[in-house]
Design an enzyme around this catalytic site. Structure first.
Site, PDB file in Angstrom:
ATOM      1  N   SER A 192       4.659  -5.984  -1.355  1.00  0.00           N
ATOM      2  CA  SER A 192       3.359  -5.886  -2.002  1.00  0.00           C
ATOM      3  C   SER A 192       2.384  -6.710  -1.180  1.00  0.00           C
ATOM      4  O   SER A 192       2.802  -7.539  -0.359  1.00  0.00           O
ATOM      5  CB  SER A 192       3.438  -6.441  -3.433  1.00  0.00           C
ATOM      6  N   TYR A 251       6.466 -12.430  -9.709  1.00  0.00           N
ATOM      7  CA  TYR A 251       6.253 -11.240  -8.887  1.00  0.00           C
ATOM      8  C   TYR A 251       6.092 -11.620  -7.414  1.00  0.00           C
ATOM      9  O   TYR A 251       6.727 -11.017  -6.531  1.00  0.00           O
ATOM     10  CB  TYR A 251       5.018 -10.490  -9.387  1.00  0.00           C
TER      11      TYR A 251
END
Length: 280
Positions: A143, A156
């Site tokens: 990401s 995350y």
């Protein structure tokens, strides 16, 4: 480059979002598919829609990538059904809303079991087969939050930074061993998927207002569509690009982090706030 037409790809998280778009784009380019997701109904719908468009061999597999045994079973079944399988895309992922003190240990471990260990187990399960092919490619989804780390994303970011580190180190090992397997790590910026809508809330969050705010903020800054993201990833495979940035926002944040590695967040927070205000 790794040939796509006439071969087969395994894609996790294929029932929606980037994974779904990848399935359609790969099929359009002549690739057979082994599609995995927890959402069996979604998988069947994807397979049916692709089947209408052309004669591709598609198998669907219900897989929870947080369960290593299920990943191994998926790999065995996918390889048996598609002996020419030469592309593996570890795409499945989840999100968790909350600051560190609002997220308990079990929740962090749940996220890691999917976002990090799912990638590791998927890579390990398919790598022996891929190593026997003339050319092959692994794609691991990190990401932009594997490059920058905003507040409220401790779990995350930790997992996505780990995917990045694992992938880069493994890529170097494969190159040193003259392996036919190439590896790309993907850093999407804001892509219009349901990952935020489907996110879990930290155990310390007691109201829904934060979720609504997160969804609104994400919708305001997520400018890239899943089909565009899928096309960018496939181009990266064809060109054997080690790092694939998706979206102008990801490119900007990557550059900002390079120039201001310890102080990027102050500037980035103002930019995100401004973008959110403009979208209202």
């Amino acid at each position: 480059m790794t040939a796509i037409s006439g071969n087969a790809a395994a894609v996790t998280g294929a029932a929606s979002g980037i994974g779904r778009a990848l399935a359609f784009e790969l099929a359009a380019r002549g690739c057979d598919l082994a599609l995995a997701d927890r959402d069996e109904a979604g998988l069947q719908q994807v397979a049916a829609e692709i089947g209408k468009a052309g004669k591709r061999t598609i198998t669907t597999h219900r897989v929870d990538v947080g369960e290593p045994a299920q990943i191994q079973e998926f790999a065995s079944a996918a390889i048996a059904a598609h002996p020419r399988l030469n592309i593996v895309i570890n795409n499945a992922g989840v999100a968790l809303l909350g600051a560190f003190h609002e997220v308990d240990q079990a929740q962090m471990e749940w996220l890691f079991s999917i976002n990090f260990w799912g990638v590791v187990h998927g890579t390990r399960a398919f790598l022996p087969h891929l190593s026997q092919q003339r050319e092959a490619h692994i794609v691991n989804l990190s990401s932009i939050f594997g490059i920058v780390a905003p507040p409220g994303q401790t779990a995350y970011c930790a997992a996505k930074f780990a995917v990045r580190g694992f992938s880069e180190s493994l890529r170097h090992e494969l190159a040193m061993a003259n392996s036919p397997v190439k590896l790309s790590v993907v850093h999407p910026g804001g892509v219009l998927t349901n990952i935020v809508r489907n996110s879990r809330a930290g155990s310390g969050i007691t109201d829904n207002a934060r979720r609504a705010e997160s969804i609104d903020r994400f919708d305001a800054i997520a400018k890239t569509t899943p089909p565009v993201a899928a096309q960018r990833i496939i181009t990266g495979i064809e060109k054997n690009q080690p790092r694939i940035l998706i979206g102008n926002d990801a490119k900007f944040m990557d550059l900002l982090q390079r120039f201001r590695p310890a102080t990027y967040w102050a500037l980035l927070a103002k930019r995100i706030e401004k973008m959110g205000a403009q979208a209202k």
